[in-house]
Design a protein around this motif. Structure first.
Motif, PDB file in Angstrom:
ATOM      1  N   TRP A   1       0.845  -1.198   0.000  1.00  0.00           N
ATOM      2  CA  TRP A   1       0.000   0.000   0.000  1.00  0.00           C
ATOM      3  C   TRP A   1       0.885   1.255   0.000  1.00  0.00           C
ATOM      4  CZ3 TRP A   1       1.166   2.558   4.539  1.00  0.00           C
ATOM      5  CH2 TRP A   1       1.558   1.785   5.640  1.00  0.00           C
ATOM      6  N   ASP A   2       0.272   2.392  -0.375  1.00  0.00           N
ATOM      7  CA  ASP A   2       1.028   3.642  -0.542  1.00  0.00           C
ATOM      8  C   ASP A   2       0.782   4.643   0.583  1.00  0.00           C
ATOM      9  OD1 ASP A   2       1.663   2.572  -3.042  1.00  0.00           O
ATOM     10  OD2 ASP A   2      -0.061   3.561  -3.985  1.00  0.00           O
ATOM     11  N   ALA A   3      -0.357   4.514   1.238  1.00  0.00           N
ATOM     12  CA  ALA A   3      -0.706   5.502   2.267  1.00  0.00           C
ATOM     13  C   ALA A   3      -1.702   4.875   3.228  1.00  0.00           C
ATOM     14  CB  ALA A   3      -1.316   6.750   1.629  1.00  0.00           C
ATOM     15  N   ALA A   4      -1.786   5.468   4.411  1.00  0.00           N
ATOM     16  CA  ALA A   4      -2.744   4.979   5.411  1.00  0.00           C
ATOM     17  C   ALA A   4      -3.363   6.165   6.132  1.00  0.00           C
ATOM     18  CB  ALA A   4      -2.034   4.068   6.414  1.00  0.00           C
ATOM     19  N   TRP A   5      -4.620   6.007   6.450  1.00  0.00           N
ATOM     20  CA  TRP A   5      -5.308   6.941   7.357  1.00  0.00           C
ATOM     21  C   TRP A   5      -5.705   6.136   8.584  1.00  0.00           C
ATOM     22  CZ3 TRP A   5      -8.389   8.471   2.517  1.00  0.00           C
ATOM     23  CH2 TRP A   5      -7.857   9.614   1.937  1.00  0.00           C
ATOM     24  N   PRO A   6      -4.787   5.996   9.553  1.00  0.00           N
ATOM     25  CA  PRO A   6      -5.113   5.176  10.726  1.00  0.00           C
ATOM     26  C   PRO A   6      -6.369   5.700  11.427  1.00  0.00           C
ATOM     27  CG  PRO A   6      -2.787   5.753  10.695  1.00  0.00           C
ATOM     28  CD  PRO A   6      -3.438   6.574   9.628  1.00  0.00           C
TER      29      PRO A   6
END
Ligand SMILES: Cc1cc2nc3c(=O)[nH]c(=O)nc-3n(C[C@H](O)[C@H](O)[C@H](O)COP(=O)(O)OP(=O)(O)OC[C@H]3O[C@@H](n4cnc5c(N)ncnc54)[C@H](O)[C@@H]3O)c2cc1C
Length: 348
Positions: free
Chosen positions: A216-221
């Motif tokens: 994956w490239d990004a996360a919004w925890p």
């Protein structure tokens, strides 16, 4: 307001203090409307919070590594037709790209569902392009704006005059607390309003570690200290990691406010732990640094609000995201609105 100056046969001279997107959008529009515009910024380059940090470190084998980290705004979106049209032009010019990151499992949803945009090859690129050809004085914090007795303005940095003479108008395009300090002698009412804007802070971690990239490239925890985790080397137009994952992790506003005055190394250790948790493993850190944004995000405005401030009697104006409605789009709209208020020839 400029009519007498225009009649005297010379273009009005406007000083724009702050070369983030709001100031540069204002400056560009004023320049197109025939003003002689001069940009001033305390930073070494233009872009403001649309920022990219360059880092270099030497590993234990003596190899030199270089990386860039987009440590300010990670991306932005467009709602208004005017800003969408501006984005289309910038995409055509090659300074903006659509970013469609693969999001980590468990990320909360992007409820807006709007396209995300990223400047290329780095975040200030959009501002650099808009500012091209405008005279710029960089690395000089303006600490005073002064009336010169003939209706003009002078800019000062530690008592030294900046620029090559007086200005017919001054635009302040900076976060509200910083604008308030310059406004106070002339518009205490604006200064008071600016001081009251609850800007949100953001601690940002920039880190590199060798290893396989995650899928994956990004996360919004959804919980914990982090709001955004971005794999820098997976962003449009950025160099590949060369065997390293380059991470930018932004703490939430609430966490950043709690640790606002903490020592950088304390914050760095806590954010490295939070990033390790988001990655689900213990990285072997090759590089890490933090940056504190004291004024990262303006509150979203509810309902109608003046998109800029302009006092024609003083020839003094203010623009910025805190007036235009938060974020990159708000900054751009505010700068354009101020240009339209200053120069009749410049439409918003
Ligand atoms: C970590 C982070 C995450 C963000 N995330 C998002 C996001 O997801 N989406 C989004 O739309 N927006 C986001 N933003 C906000 C967005 O970057 C800003 O809203 C926008 O860039 C503001 O532009 P501006 O021109 O109003 O101000 P700025 O970009 O702050 O420009 C102000 C300029 O004024 C200069 N300045 C200040 N004081 C002086 C002085 N006394 N003399 C000379 N120069 C001075 C500064 O150096 C700066 O260059 C984020 C910002 C940060 C920091």
């Amino acid at each position: 307001m400029f009519s007498s100056i225009v009649l005297s046969g010379r273009p009005p001279r406007v000083a724009v203090v702050g070369a983030g997107l709001s100031g540069i959008a204002c400056a560009r529009r004023l320049s197109e409307a025939g003003c002689a515009v001069f940009l001033f910024d305390k930073a070494r380059g233009v872009g403001g919070r649309m920022a990219t940090r360059r880092a270099q470190w030497i590993d234990p084998d003596g190899a030199v590594h270089r990386a860039t980290f987009d440590h300010g705004t990670p991306a932005f979106s467009a709602r208004s037709a005017a800003f969408r049209a501006f984005i289309d032009e910038a995409v055509e010019d090659g300074v903006l790209a659509r970013w469609e990151p693969v999001m980590a499992p468990g990320s909360h949803q992007n409820l807006d569902g709007l396209a995300l945009w990223v400047s290329t090859p780095d975040m200030p690129a959009l501002c650099r392009r808009l500012a091209a050809g405008l005279p710029q004085t960089l690395s000089r914090p303006v600490d005073e704006i002064a009336r010169d007795g003939q209706g003009g303005w002078r800019l000062l940095a530690q008592g030294e005059l900046l620029g090559d003479g007086a200005f017919d108008a001054v635009v302040l395009a900076m976060p509200p607390a910083q604008a308030a300090a310059l406004l106070a002698p002339y518009r205490e009412d604006w200064a008071r309003q600016a001081r009251a804007v609850p800007m949100q802070p953001c601690w940002t971690l920039m880190a590199a570690e060798p290893g396989e990239p995650p899928p994956w490239d990004a996360a919004w925890p959804q919980r914990g200290p982090l709001a955004w985790v971005v794999r820098q080397d997976a962003r449009p137009g950025r160099p590949a990691g060369g065997g390293m994952n380059h991470w930018v992790a932004h703490a939430t506003a609430a966490w950043s406010a709690t640790f606002l005055e903490s020592a950088a190394d304390t914050v760095q250790a806590l954010l490295q732990d939070a990033l390790a948790e988001a990655l689900g493993r213990r990285p072997r850190w090759a590089h890490a640094a933090v940056h504190r944004w004291r004024y990262a995000l303006a509150p979203r405005s509810e309902g109608a609000r003046q998109p800029c401030w302009w006092d024609p009697a003083l020839s003094l104006g203010v623009c910025g995201d805190f007036l235009g409605g938060a974020g990159v789009e708000g900054a751009w709209l505010s700068g354009r609105a101020l240009a339209a208020a200053i120069a009749p020839g410049a439409t918003a």
